[in-house]
Design a protein around this motif. Structure first.
Motif, mmCIF file in Angstrom:
data_model
loop_
_atom_site.group_PDB
_atom_site.id
_atom_site.type_symbol
_atom_site.label_atom_id
_atom_site.label_comp_id
_atom_site.label_asym_id
_atom_site.label_seq_id
_atom_site.Cartn_x
_atom_site.Cartn_y
_atom_site.Cartn_z
ATOM 1 N N UNK A 258 7.371 2.880 -20.208
ATOM 2 C CA UNK A 258 6.256 3.513 -20.894
ATOM 3 C C UNK A 258 6.879 2.831 -22.423
ATOM 4 N N UNK A 259 6.663 3.710 -23.369
ATOM 5 C CA UNK A 259 7.725 3.449 -24.939
ATOM 6 C C UNK A 259 8.723 4.328 -25.060
ATOM 7 N N UNK A 260 8.511 4.821 -23.691
ATOM 8 C CA UNK A 260 10.168 5.903 -24.320
ATOM 9 C C UNK A 260 10.732 5.465 -23.360
ATOM 10 N N UNK A 261 10.547 4.023 -22.010
ATOM 11 C CA UNK A 261 11.450 3.672 -21.131
ATOM 12 C C UNK A 261 11.065 3.587 -19.730
ATOM 13 N N UNK A 262 11.488 4.706 -18.925
ATOM 14 C CA UNK A 262 10.582 4.572 -17.317
ATOM 15 C C UNK A 262 9.745 5.623 -17.030
ATOM 16 N N UNK A 263 8.539 5.049 -16.500
ATOM 17 C CA UNK A 263 7.514 6.574 -16.842
ATOM 18 C C UNK A 263 6.855 6.703 -14.913
ATOM 19 N N UNK A 264 6.769 7.889 -15.208
ATOM 20 C CA UNK A 264 5.262 7.896 -13.791
ATOM 21 C C UNK A 264 4.206 7.891 -14.654
ATOM 22 N N UNK A 265 3.297 6.997 -13.894
ATOM 23 C CA UNK A 265 1.747 6.187 -14.353
ATOM 24 C C UNK A 265 0.797 6.706 -12.388
ATOM 25 N N UNK A 266 0.180 7.183 -13.012
ATOM 26 C CA UNK A 266 -1.005 7.721 -11.881
ATOM 27 C C UNK A 266 -1.550 5.961 -11.405
ATOM 28 N N UNK A 267 -2.004 5.780 -10.445
ATOM 29 C CA UNK A 267 -2.427 4.493 -9.054
ATOM 30 C C UNK A 267 -3.653 5.291 -8.718
ATOM 31 N N UNK A 268 -3.716 6.586 -7.954
ATOM 32 C CA UNK A 268 -5.110 7.310 -8.066
ATOM 33 C C UNK A 268 -5.842 8.463 -8.616
ATOM 34 N N UNK A 269 -7.016 8.343 -8.271
ATOM 35 C CA UNK A 269 -7.751 9.223 -9.937
ATOM 36 C C UNK A 269 -6.644 10.887 -8.661
ATOM 37 N N UNK A 270 -5.864 11.590 -10.220
ATOM 38 C CA UNK A 270 -5.196 12.642 -9.657
ATOM 39 C C UNK A 270 -6.355 14.430 -10.003
ATOM 40 N N UNK A 271 -6.384 15.093 -9.287
ATOM 41 C CA UNK A 271 -7.346 15.962 -9.796
ATOM 42 C C UNK A 271 -6.866 17.062 -10.513
ATOM 43 N N UNK A 272 -7.162 18.069 -11.686
ATOM 44 C CA UNK A 272 -7.022 19.043 -11.491
ATOM 45 C C UNK A 272 -6.148 20.007 -10.467
ATOM 46 N N UNK A 273 -5.226 20.944 -10.936
ATOM 47 C CA UNK A 273 -4.315 21.521 -9.672
ATOM 48 C C UNK A 273 -4.189 20.729 -8.325
ATOM 49 N N UNK A 274 -3.699 19.539 -8.594
ATOM 50 C CA UNK A 274 -3.250 19.189 -7.575
ATOM 51 C C UNK A 274 -1.207 18.864 -7.152
ATOM 52 N N UNK A 275 -0.812 19.044 -6.663
ATOM 53 C CA UNK A 275 0.508 18.747 -6.823
ATOM 54 C C UNK A 275 0.635 17.578 -6.888
ATOM 55 N N UNK B 166 1.025 -1.640 -0.141
ATOM 56 C CA UNK B 166 -0.217 0.272 0.251
ATOM 57 C C UNK B 166 0.998 0.921 0.271
ATOM 58 N N UNK B 167 0.748 2.233 -0.599
ATOM 59 C CA UNK B 167 1.390 3.420 -1.032
ATOM 60 C C UNK B 167 0.170 4.671 -0.693
ATOM 61 N N UNK B 168 0.521 5.562 0.281
ATOM 62 C CA UNK B 168 0.132 6.729 0.592
ATOM 63 C C UNK B 168 0.142 7.817 -1.224
ATOM 64 N N UNK B 169 0.721 7.198 -1.812
ATOM 65 C CA UNK B 169 1.700 8.027 -3.187
ATOM 66 C C UNK B 169 0.470 7.613 -4.805
ATOM 67 N N UNK B 170 0.062 8.750 -5.387
ATOM 68 C CA UNK B 170 -0.600 8.338 -6.230
ATOM 69 C C UNK B 170 -0.269 8.556 -7.357
ATOM 70 N N UNK B 171 1.131 7.379 -7.314
ATOM 71 C CA UNK B 171 1.822 7.353 -8.841
ATOM 72 C C UNK B 171 2.282 6.406 -8.065
ATOM 73 N N UNK B 172 2.792 5.501 -9.364
ATOM 74 C CA UNK B 172 4.221 4.851 -9.319
ATOM 75 C C UNK B 172 5.076 4.900 -10.353
ATOM 76 N N UNK B 173 6.313 3.874 -10.756
ATOM 77 C CA UNK B 173 7.194 4.616 -11.904
ATOM 78 C C UNK B 173 6.391 3.237 -12.445
ATOM 79 N N UNK B 174 6.817 3.443 -13.539
ATOM 80 C CA UNK B 174 6.856 1.587 -14.580
ATOM 81 C C UNK B 174 7.151 1.867 -16.288
#
Length: 188
Positions: A15-32, A5-13
């Motif tokens: 992607x087409x260009x190598x490694x990327x950061x992907x959302x694991x939870x919905x992230x609302x507009x304007x959120x850091x 379990x992670x409190x972070x809304x993202x994970x490293x995974x």
């Protein structure tokens, strides 16, 4: 493997260009989403100004963040010409935050525009691989294929017309009479 379990809304995974950061939870507009951090480099010090890596984030003309440290997960965020996040640069505080400019759904890759200087230096020589540029390139390739097919079809039609004209022109005169080119015996 147990679920982590992670409190972070993202994970490293991957992607087409190598490694990327992907959302694991919905992230609302304007959120850091994440902070881009690392050692602060001063451009007035020649030894620090000569550092070359792809993870340098320029705060202003003097200060630059070296984001190559492994704990800086924001360095995995890839470039996109149509991003879903942007950098919130605070040069006085010497901080950079990555903030969502659209709602980001779980599984979506988080990306932002790296800027003109980075694009010209690193991405343009190899070609941008963001989804919008890939779609644009696919469309252009399809248009080129269609154009080549039209040119080929036009050339084939011209060849057929030229072939039809040449067969009528190939009739030979034999003893003053037109001869179509077929030789056969007269049947009795």
């Amino acid at each position: 493997m147990p679920a982590i379990s992670s409190n972070k809304p993202y994970r490293v995974g991957r992607s087409k260009t190598g490694l990327g950061l992907f959302a694991t939870k919905p992230i609302k507009k304007g959120t850091r989403i994440v902070r881009y951090f690392g050692p602060i480099l001063d451009s007035r010090i020649p030894a620090q100004d000569d550092i070359e890596n792809k993870y340098l984030f320029e705060l202003n003309g003097r200060w630059t963040i070296d984001g190559s440290v492994r704990k800086n997960l924001a360095r995995y965020i890839n470039h996109s010409c149509r991003p879903n996040a942007e950098s919130d640069v605070r040069p006085r505080e010497r901080k950079v935050f990555i903030r969502a400019i659209r709602n980001i759904e779980p599984g979506d890759e988080i990306n932002y525009d790296y800027g003109t200087d980075y694009f010209k230096a690193y991405l343009k020589p190899i070609g941008c691989k963001c989804p919008s540029c890939e779609t644009k390139r696919k469309r252009l390739r399809a248009e080129e294929r269609a154009e080549r097919a039209k040119v080929k079809a036009r050339a084939e039609r011209r060849a057929e017309k030229a072939g039809a004209k040449s067969t009528t022109a190939k009739k030979k005169k034999l003893n003053g009479k037109h001869f179509a080119g077929k030789v056969g015996r007269a049947k009795a």
